[in-house]
Scaffold this active site. Sequence first.
Site, mmCIF file in Angstrom:
data_model
loop_
_atom_site.group_PDB
_atom_site.id
_atom_site.type_symbol
_atom_site.label_atom_id
_atom_site.label_comp_id
_atom_site.label_asym_id
_atom_site.label_seq_id
_atom_site.Cartn_x
_atom_site.Cartn_y
_atom_site.Cartn_z
ATOM 1 C CG ASP A 45 -2.680 -6.284 -1.339
ATOM 2 O OD1 ASP A 45 -3.787 -6.130 -1.881
ATOM 3 O OD2 ASP A 45 -2.530 -6.827 -0.230
ATOM 4 C CD1 TRP B 107 -3.464 -4.967 8.237
ATOM 5 C CD2 TRP B 107 -2.592 -5.423 6.233
ATOM 6 N NE1 TRP B 107 -3.463 -6.335 8.083
ATOM 7 C CE2 TRP B 107 -2.933 -6.649 6.857
ATOM 8 C CE3 TRP B 107 -2.027 -5.469 4.951
ATOM 9 C CZ2 TRP B 107 -2.717 -7.890 6.261
ATOM 10 C CZ3 TRP B 107 -1.815 -6.708 4.350
ATOM 11 C CH2 TRP B 107 -2.165 -7.894 5.000
ATOM 12 C CB THR B 108 1.316 0.790 5.051
ATOM 13 O OG1 THR B 108 1.325 0.176 3.750
ATOM 14 C CG2 THR B 108 2.237 0.052 5.990
ATOM 15 C CG ASP C 248 -3.899 -1.330 10.345
ATOM 16 O OD1 ASP C 248 -3.522 -2.308 10.986
ATOM 17 O OD2 ASP C 248 -4.853 -1.373 9.547
ATOM 18 C CG ASP D 192 -5.997 -11.833 2.375
ATOM 19 O OD1 ASP D 192 -5.127 -12.200 1.550
ATOM 20 O OD2 ASP D 192 -6.149 -10.644 2.711
ATOM 21 C CD GLU D 193 -9.816 -8.612 2.831
ATOM 22 O OE1 GLU D 193 -10.438 -8.041 3.750
ATOM 23 O OE2 GLU D 193 -8.862 -8.074 2.230
ATOM 24 C CE1 TYR E 13 -4.944 -8.063 11.557
ATOM 25 C CE2 TYR E 13 -5.939 -6.514 10.031
ATOM 26 C CZ TYR E 13 -5.503 -7.784 10.318
ATOM 27 O OH TYR E 13 -5.602 -8.771 9.381
ATOM 28 N NE ARG F 66 -3.290 -2.904 0.268
ATOM 29 C CZ ARG F 66 -3.677 -3.831 1.143
ATOM 30 N NH1 ARG F 66 -2.922 -4.123 2.201
ATOM 31 N NH2 ARG F 66 -4.805 -4.484 0.955
ATOM 32 C CG HIS G 8 -5.687 -8.778 -1.575
ATOM 33 N ND1 HIS G 8 -6.103 -7.483 -1.403
ATOM 34 C CD2 HIS G 8 -6.336 -9.509 -0.618
ATOM 35 C CE1 HIS G 8 -6.956 -7.412 -0.377
ATOM 36 N NE2 HIS G 8 -7.131 -8.630 0.105
ATOM 37 C CD1 TRP H 296 -7.071 -13.189 8.052
ATOM 38 C CD2 TRP H 296 -7.992 -11.196 8.436
ATOM 39 N NE1 TRP H 296 -7.963 -12.950 7.042
ATOM 40 C CE2 TRP H 296 -8.548 -11.737 7.245
ATOM 41 C CE3 TRP H 296 -8.428 -9.947 8.871
ATOM 42 C CZ2 TRP H 296 -9.522 -11.067 6.501
ATOM 43 C CZ3 TRP H 296 -9.398 -9.272 8.126
ATOM 44 C CH2 TRP H 296 -9.935 -9.842 6.954
#
Length: 549
Positions: free
Chosen positions: A182, A464-465, A416, A322-323, A414, A153, A253, A389
Amino acid sequence: MHDLIPAPARVEGEGRCGFVLDEATTLTAGPGTEGTERWLRSTLGAAFGLPLAPGAVDAEGAASAPNTVELRVDPSLEPEGYRLGVSPTWGVRITGGSGAGVFWGAQTLRQLLGPEAFRRAPVGVSGPRGLAAMDIEDGPRFGWRGMMLDVARHFMPKEGVLRMLDLLAAHKLNVFHFHLTDDQGWRVEIERRPRLTEVGSWRARSKHGHRASELWDETPHGGFYTKDDIREIVAYAAERHIRVVPEIDIPGHSQAAISAYPELGNTDVVDTSALSVWDTWGVNPNVLAPTDNTLRFFEGVFEELLELFPADTSPFFHIGGDECPKDQWRQSPTAQARIAELGLADEDELQSWFIRHFDRWFADRGRRVIGWDEILEGGLAEGAAVTSWRGYGGGIAAAEAGHDVVMCPLQQVYLDYRQADGPDEPMPIAYVRTLEDVYRFEPVPPGLSEEAARHVMGTQANVWTEVMQNQDRVDYQVFPRLAAFAEVAWSRLPAPEERDFAGFEGRMTAHYARLDALGVAYRPPTGPKPWQRRPGVLGRPLEGPPPIA
């Protein structure tokens, strides 16, 4: 009372001076401790302006002078355990169950010597540094004590990654989960697929904030690590007894990869040639096509990465999982034909087939696959491990099925997520997670059977950024909460409700001075001043309000 973080298992002290670090102090390293010897000279030696010359040893290899720091390996200790003794008779002796144990003992010695030991260079004349006579016996609760850093990110240059490895080591963390790809960027050079970095490492504009309604500007964002950069990062981590777990996120991703090589996408559903590196956050609908071409493509990518991340320092490869939205697979004749060909029940099993393929591929090469807990959907590959997670549930299910687990639930670790409620926190997102919340995190969920609990390899904090545009912003979100997390991962603490958070806060008073010496732009314990909330200066505290223009 000691002010060590993480808290050691046992500390006994006599209260009298047992050792003085000065120009006459020597450093003696036994077999297997040479790396820690070099590290001590580059940190303590540099901070205090001392030579720390090699010390004399007797016929049995032990230090023969009292003003000596002696390093030894004793295999009878647990591998990462250590004993640190300070005595006026023989100086400082650090004995570890392995080279790693000796290194963690050396980190404790550095803390004992005060914040001056964390300076990057001497300032003036330090003078001698005394230590009380004491004995410390210590060792970690978990073998996996990690932090995940997302550089997709927002890219962090190599120098920032090396600095972060030093900060992990200072807190006795031993796993660096390196999230390299990602939708928003591909960050590692692959020679046989140059467009992954030529195209996939840059997005055309920059988003500010986390919500969909927030603004972009036209500044491109990107960057990637060359193979030589990765080799340097892995070697630097290994010197600090940190394992690097690279992550290439598949089959979701993956828009950065698809934008570089459109044939990787579901071309019978979407015009993937029109895709670019994604410039926003969230869950992207564009996922990899479940084709033989995709499998061969990523096998080639992983072949190059196996050489960059050797088995002794990177036994695990993280492949995301994931996702992964499955709408395109439901619409794709190619994906549906693959489901029928393999006799699968649905798209969840198709993802499981994808993960199982790479589980076998890595196992044939002596590595293990680890993925986010979505890889449980449709059935978990036999040798795969899970980073849990979405709460504890995935980790519990995996552990009870006999799979190894790393607990990293978003509700607790997390980093962030915002640290306080109200308008003071920069770019506030998601839950409030205070320093105390992190300190009371328990990696092994209650009710897990004893047999299943043995599959909890440990824990990691995830960073996560999306809202961390630079190193100072990462510092601000991560610290001081990483110190609390490190104590949870290392120390054998009582149940969460019984933990002495007030005592931890007291020890943090000394630890803030260490972080100051290291130049860490942590969130002040009293919260940011108003002028620290301006965009562009979030993080490292300023000396006062900004000048009037």
